[in-house]
Write a protein that holds these residues in place. Structure first.
Motif, PDB file in Angstrom:
ATOM      1  N   ALA A 217      -2.275   1.353   1.796  1.00  0.00           N
ATOM      2  CA  ALA A 217      -2.959   0.772   0.636  1.00  0.00           C
ATOM      3  C   ALA A 217      -2.255   1.207  -0.642  1.00  0.00           C
ATOM      4  CB  ALA A 217      -4.419   1.201   0.604  1.00  0.00           C
ATOM      5  N   HIS A 218      -2.125   0.273  -1.571  1.00  0.00           N
ATOM      6  CA  HIS A 218      -1.514   0.592  -2.864  1.00  0.00           C
ATOM      7  C   HIS A 218      -2.608   0.698  -3.920  1.00  0.00           C
ATOM      8  CE1 HIS A 218       2.004   0.676  -5.608  1.00  0.00           C
ATOM      9  NE2 HIS A 218       1.089   0.297  -6.480  1.00  0.00           N
ATOM     10  N   TYR A 219      -2.498   1.737  -4.752  1.00  0.00           N
ATOM     11  CA  TYR A 219      -3.452   1.971  -5.840  1.00  0.00           C
ATOM     12  C   TYR A 219      -2.713   1.949  -7.169  1.00  0.00           C
ATOM     13  CZ  TYR A 219      -6.697   3.490  -2.198  1.00  0.00           C
ATOM     14  OH  TYR A 219      -7.516   3.538  -1.090  1.00  0.00           O
ATOM     15  N   GLY A 220      -3.339   1.394  -8.204  1.00  0.00           N
ATOM     16  CA  GLY A 220      -2.715   1.343  -9.516  1.00  0.00           C
ATOM     17  C   GLY A 220      -1.730   0.192  -9.609  1.00  0.00           C
ATOM     18  N   ASP A 221      -0.980   0.147 -10.731  1.00  0.00           N
ATOM     19  CA  ASP A 221       0.001  -0.927 -10.877  1.00  0.00           C
ATOM     20  C   ASP A 221       1.233  -0.603 -10.042  1.00  0.00           C
ATOM     21  OD1 ASP A 221       1.727   0.797 -12.292  1.00  0.00           O
ATOM     22  OD2 ASP A 221       0.823   0.261 -14.204  1.00  0.00           O
ATOM     23  N   TYR A 222       2.177  -1.549 -10.031  1.00  0.00           N
ATOM     24  CA  TYR A 222       3.321  -1.404  -9.132  1.00  0.00           C
ATOM     25  C   TYR A 222       4.460  -0.591  -9.738  1.00  0.00           C
ATOM     26  CZ  TYR A 222       0.838  -4.680  -6.251  1.00  0.00           C
ATOM     27  OH  TYR A 222      -0.122  -5.272  -5.468  1.00  0.00           O
ATOM     28  N   THR A 223       4.252  -0.085 -10.946  1.00  0.00           N
ATOM     29  CA  THR A 223       5.248   0.790 -11.569  1.00  0.00           C
ATOM     30  C   THR A 223       4.814   2.255 -11.498  1.00  0.00           C
ATOM     31  OG1 THR A 223       5.907  -0.968 -13.086  1.00  0.00           O
ATOM     32  CG2 THR A 223       6.539   1.282 -13.665  1.00  0.00           C
ATOM     33  N   MET A 224       3.569   2.528 -11.916  1.00  0.00           N
ATOM     34  CA  MET A 224       3.104   3.900 -11.995  1.00  0.00           C
ATOM     35  C   MET A 224       2.130   4.264 -10.871  1.00  0.00           C
ATOM     36  SD  MET A 224       4.869   4.741 -14.538  1.00  0.00           S
ATOM     37  CE  MET A 224       4.257   6.407 -14.730  1.00  0.00           C
ATOM     38  N   GLY A 225       1.772   3.321 -10.027  1.00  0.00           N
ATOM     39  CA  GLY A 225       0.797   3.591  -8.977  1.00  0.00           C
ATOM     40  C   GLY A 225       1.395   4.342  -7.796  1.00  0.00           C
ATOM     41  N   GLY A 226       0.609   4.424  -6.714  1.00  0.00           N
ATOM     42  CA  GLY A 226       1.056   5.116  -5.513  1.00  0.00           C
ATOM     43  C   GLY A 226       0.433   4.500  -4.274  1.00  0.00           C
ATOM     44  N   GLU A 227       0.797   5.022  -3.086  1.00  0.00           N
ATOM     45  CA  GLU A 227       0.342   4.444  -1.829  1.00  0.00           C
ATOM     46  C   GLU A 227      -0.208   5.531  -0.899  1.00  0.00           C
ATOM     47  OE1 GLU A 227       3.363   0.592  -1.807  1.00  0.00           O
ATOM     48  OE2 GLU A 227       3.708   2.234  -0.384  1.00  0.00           O
TER      49      GLU A 227
ATOM     50  N   LYS B 190       3.695  11.504  15.975  1.00  0.00           N
ATOM     51  CA  LYS B 190       4.493  11.866  14.804  1.00  0.00           C
ATOM     52  C   LYS B 190       4.733  10.615  13.954  1.00  0.00           C
ATOM     53  CE  LYS B 190       5.147  16.177  16.126  1.00  0.00           C
ATOM     54  NZ  LYS B 190       6.479  16.652  16.548  1.00  0.00           N
ATOM     55  N   ILE B 191       4.732  10.806  12.654  1.00  0.00           N
ATOM     56  CA  ILE B 191       5.001   9.710  11.721  1.00  0.00           C
ATOM     57  C   ILE B 191       6.203  10.102  10.872  1.00  0.00           C
ATOM     58  CG2 ILE B 191       4.082   8.324   9.822  1.00  0.00           C
ATOM     59  CD1 ILE B 191       1.270   8.970  10.878  1.00  0.00           C
ATOM     60  N   TYR B 192       7.259   9.326  10.968  1.00  0.00           N
ATOM     61  CA  TYR B 192       8.480   9.573  10.197  1.00  0.00           C
ATOM     62  C   TYR B 192       8.542   8.510   9.087  1.00  0.00           C
ATOM     63  CZ  TYR B 192       9.437  12.039  14.547  1.00  0.00           C
ATOM     64  OH  TYR B 192       9.342  12.858  15.645  1.00  0.00           O
ATOM     65  N   TYR B 193       8.764   8.955   7.856  1.00  0.00           N
ATOM     66  CA  TYR B 193       8.758   7.984   6.765  1.00  0.00           C
ATOM     67  C   TYR B 193       9.607   8.474   5.598  1.00  0.00           C
ATOM     68  CZ  TYR B 193       5.413  10.919   4.173  1.00  0.00           C
ATOM     69  OH  TYR B 193       4.812  11.955   3.491  1.00  0.00           O
ATOM     70  N   SER B 194       9.998   7.521   4.772  1.00  0.00           N
ATOM     71  CA  SER B 194      10.704   7.843   3.529  1.00  0.00           C
ATOM     72  C   SER B 194       9.775   7.562   2.356  1.00  0.00           C
ATOM     73  CB  SER B 194      11.980   7.002   3.390  1.00  0.00           C
ATOM     74  OG  SER B 194      11.673   5.618   3.417  1.00  0.00           O
ATOM     75  N   ASN B 195       9.872   8.393   1.340  1.00  0.00           N
ATOM     76  CA  ASN B 195       9.070   8.255   0.125  1.00  0.00           C
ATOM     77  C   ASN B 195      10.000   7.771  -0.986  1.00  0.00           C
ATOM     78  OD1 ASN B 195       7.443   8.480  -2.108  1.00  0.00           O
ATOM     79  ND2 ASN B 195       6.920  10.635  -1.813  1.00  0.00           N
ATOM     80  N   ILE B 196       9.817   6.530  -1.415  1.00  0.00           N
ATOM     81  CA  ILE B 196      10.715   5.914  -2.388  1.00  0.00           C
ATOM     82  C   ILE B 196      10.153   6.115  -3.791  1.00  0.00           C
ATOM     83  CG2 ILE B 196      11.898   3.797  -3.056  1.00  0.00           C
ATOM     84  CD1 ILE B 196      12.580   4.822  -0.228  1.00  0.00           C
ATOM     85  N   ASN B 197      10.951   6.733  -4.664  1.00  0.00           N
ATOM     86  CA  ASN B 197      10.498   7.028  -6.020  1.00  0.00           C
ATOM     87  C   ASN B 197      11.626   6.744  -7.006  1.00  0.00           C
ATOM     88  OD1 ASN B 197       9.250   7.918  -8.317  1.00  0.00           O
ATOM     89  ND2 ASN B 197       9.026  10.042  -7.673  1.00  0.00           N
ATOM     90  N   PHE B 198      11.761   5.481  -7.379  1.00  0.00           N
ATOM     91  CA  PHE B 198      12.820   5.105  -8.309  1.00  0.00           C
ATOM     92  C   PHE B 198      12.510   5.525  -9.742  1.00  0.00           C
ATOM     93  CE2 PHE B 198      13.576   1.494  -5.151  1.00  0.00           C
ATOM     94  CZ  PHE B 198      14.610   2.174  -4.525  1.00  0.00           C
ATOM     95  N   MET B 199      11.229   5.732 -10.053  1.00  0.00           N
ATOM     96  CA  MET B 199      10.842   6.075 -11.431  1.00  0.00           C
ATOM     97  C   MET B 199      10.914   7.575 -11.702  1.00  0.00           C
ATOM     98  SD  MET B 199      10.218   3.134 -12.706  1.00  0.00           S
ATOM     99  CE  MET B 199       9.441   3.584 -14.253  1.00  0.00           C
TER     100      MET B 199
END
Length: 614
Positions: free
Chosen positions: A344-354, A382-391
């Motif tokens: 689920a995504h919360y907030g806007d698509y620039t400053m929000g999070g998931e 196990k859950i393997y994932y990448s956290n993308i943070n361009f900002m």
């Protein structure tokens, strides 16, 4: 017999042999010259027209611009008056723009008979394509019924004057072309705009022109089309299950003033409505295999449901409490055995999070969060994932989450960014994470360096990280072999799982590649980094390459029994390869398209209506 030449005795056979070799060399030089001339004539004309703008005098919203068949909204017309061809102002600015120059019109209502055309610089970027710098390059001022044009303070005489017809400013195309260093040519009811003179009076040009004319004026349709959505509706996604296509559509109901989501299926006479969902919440990827997922907002809860496309049965999955939260959308759903995971995504698509959740037996439980989830793999608790943070800080972004102990640990080397494609200042999610036995494979690079992404393996038992490849943006793992596109030369290379045994398989620059079965399907780049003609199949077992099409293919779909591809250029169209035969489906180009299951769904936009080819 001996000959005396320059005081030396030479055997006659040697003299004859030398003369024969000399003639052979001369013949081959001549042959090579002729081949070069013929090649430049045959292939050069096609390239010339692909770099030109072509449109009919009887203009109806269609044109070829730099090899792309495009359609324009609006009711612009081209006028003929006093043996002069006039083009509407804004259409003219679009037609004379190219990779290096961007033209736009500036008009002041207080001066209705004056217009300024402004050109801004375009700069080539390494990733391919051009970028508008916004830096003014030049401007020209034109006045209706005046032959005087002002550019950089200088007055230039035009051969014909701009006019105002039916309240619109129209420009004399040849006169404007002359002062903008454009070549304007007319043939067979077509207008050509180019930077260099076109040789339109030969058989090769005639063949291409006839093909172009057929595109503009052939109104026959070889396939049946269905109208899918109305003007105020938007097609979100499509899926094909057991030969039947399903469409997810969103529209605004003006009478009830609410947004409504609809699920249609393909019927004999058009779309058939299956579900209508009011107060829906956005689910970005609603189709997963043969299930349609949708959400409804009810009293501060998001109720998540699934609709089985085979059984036509609906089941409630769970409820997510969003009271007091700035909930935006469900971005991904991952069914896994008896559980369903969703992001689920919360907030806007620039400053929000998931946030990642799991649903089991109707109970929704929060697991972990990220700025933006990139790749995600769920296997054996196990859950393997990448956290993308361009900002923010993009580094140290690869994780392993243990669902049983609810603990998390970071993977990879300090200061590295994983699962991201980087080229200079351009960044994108690579979606590159792959799990094989006890190792993860993904793209990565040291953030504080100029390094392009390379392929790395990460041992999940020891934590050891190993660089395997040259720079790349795409890779596959097939039968304990790694295949990747090398980022600089764009060639296809293979290595083993440890990065050894490097071998180049396709030594030509690849534009696009997809893997299916035991074969690679690919298109190539030309010398100037544009899309080249040709669509190919490389079979791993035999190391053989087969040509599937000689056309310029901009995208393609590989199914188990058929191949669909979309071509660009003056012969743009849609084709299917099935049972070894190529079938032309549609001569009009695809303005948009979706790949759904075993079916390529083509979306054509005409008169603001959306249609889908059956």
């Amino acid at each position: 017999m001996l000959y005396l030449i320059n005081g030396r005795k030479i055997n006659s056979r040697r003299v004859i042999m030398r003369n024969w070799i000399k003639k052979f060399i001369q013949f081959n030089i001549l042959l090579g010259f002729l081949f070069t001339v013929l090649s430049s004539t045959v292939f050069g004309m096609e390239e010339q027209i692909n770099r030109a703008v072509v449109f009919p005098i009887d203009y109806k919203g269609k044109a070829f611009i730099n090899g792309e068949y495009v359609s324009f909204n609006g009711d612009e017309k081209i006028y003929l008056k006093d043996n002069t061809t006039y083009v509407p102002l804004r259409l003219m600015t679009y037609l004379i723009s190219n990779d290096e120059e961007h033209w736009e019109a500036q008009w002041d209502g207080a001066k209705p008979n004056e217009v300024v055309l402004v050109c801004t610089y375009m700069e080539k970027i390494d990733q391919g394509g051009w970028m508008n710098t916004g830096k003014p390059q030049t401007s020209i001022k034109l006045t209706v019924d005046s032959k005087t044009m002002i550019s950089k303070g200088q007055m230039i005489e035009l051969s014909a004057t701009p006019k105002k017809i039916n309240g619109r400013i129209v420009l004399p195309i040849r006169a404007i072309g002359e002062v903008l260093n454009r070549e304007i040519a007319f043939k067979d009811g077509l207008i050509f705009i180019s930077k260099e003179p076109l040789k339109l009076n030969d058989k090769q040009a005639d063949a291409i022109i006839n093909e172009i004319k057929e595109r503009f004026w052939d109104t026959s349709k070889k396939v049946k089309k269905y109208k899918v959505v109305e003007d105020d509706e938007e097609l979100i996604a499509a899926q094909n299950v057991n030969g039947k296509t399903y469409f997810n559509v969103v529209g605004y109901n003006s009478s009830s003033q609410i947004w409504i989501q609809k699920l249609y299926t393909q019927g004999e006479k058009g779309p058939v409505l299956l579900k209508e969902i009011k107060n829906y919440v956005s689910v970005r990827e609603p189709f997963v295999e043969d299930v349609f997922y949708y959400g409804e907002e009810k009293q501060g809860q998001v109720v998540l449901n699934e609709y089985n496309l085979n059984t036509k049965q609906t089941r409630q999955i769970g409820e997510l409490d969003i009271k007091g939260h700035d909930f935006s959308a469900i971005v991904k759903i991952i069914p896994k055995e008896n559980k369903i995971y969703f992001i689920a995504h919360y907030g806007d698509y620039t400053m929000g999070g998931e946030t990642l959740y799991v649903v089991e037996n109707g109970k929704v439980e929060e697991l972990t969060g990220a700025k933006q989830f990139g790749s995600i793999i769920i296997e054996n608790g196990k859950i393997y994932y990448s956290n993308i943070n361009f900002m923010g800080n993009p580094t140290n972004n690869l994780f392993e989450y243990d669902e049983n102990s609810r603990t998390e640990k970071r993977l990879g080397e300090e200061g590295y960014t994983y699962d991201v494609n980087r080229r200079e200042t351009l960044y994108s999610v690579a979606n590159s994470l792959k799990l094989l036995e006890n190792k993860l494979y993904t793209l990565g690079y040291l953030e504080q360096s100029d390094q392009l992404p390379c392929l790395y393996s990460i041992d999940l038992q020891t934590g050891a990280t190993k660089k395997l490849s040259l720079p790349t943006s795409q890779f596959w793992i097939v039968n304990d072999k790694i295949y990747y596109i090398e980022a600089t030369a764009q060639t296809l290379i293979t290595i083993d799982l440890e990065g050894n045994g490097k071998k180049t398989l396709i030594n030509k620059p690849i534009a696009q590649a997809k893997f299916n079965g035991k074969s690679f399907y690919y298109t190539l780049l030309s010398n100037n980094n544009d899309l080249a003609a040709g669509f190919y199949k490389y079979t791993l077992d035999t190391n053989e390459t087969a040509s599937l099409s000689s056309k310029r293919v901009k995208d393609f779909y590989i199914g188990s029994s058929k191949i669909g591809y979309i071509t660009t250029g003056y012969d743009a169209g849609i084709y299917l390869i099935q049972d070894g035969k190529t079938i032309g489906i549609e001569k009009d180009p695809a303005y948009d398209y979706l790949f759904a299951g075993e079916q390529m769904i083509i979306i054509n936009v005409k008169d603001n209506k959306l249609e889908i080819l059956k």
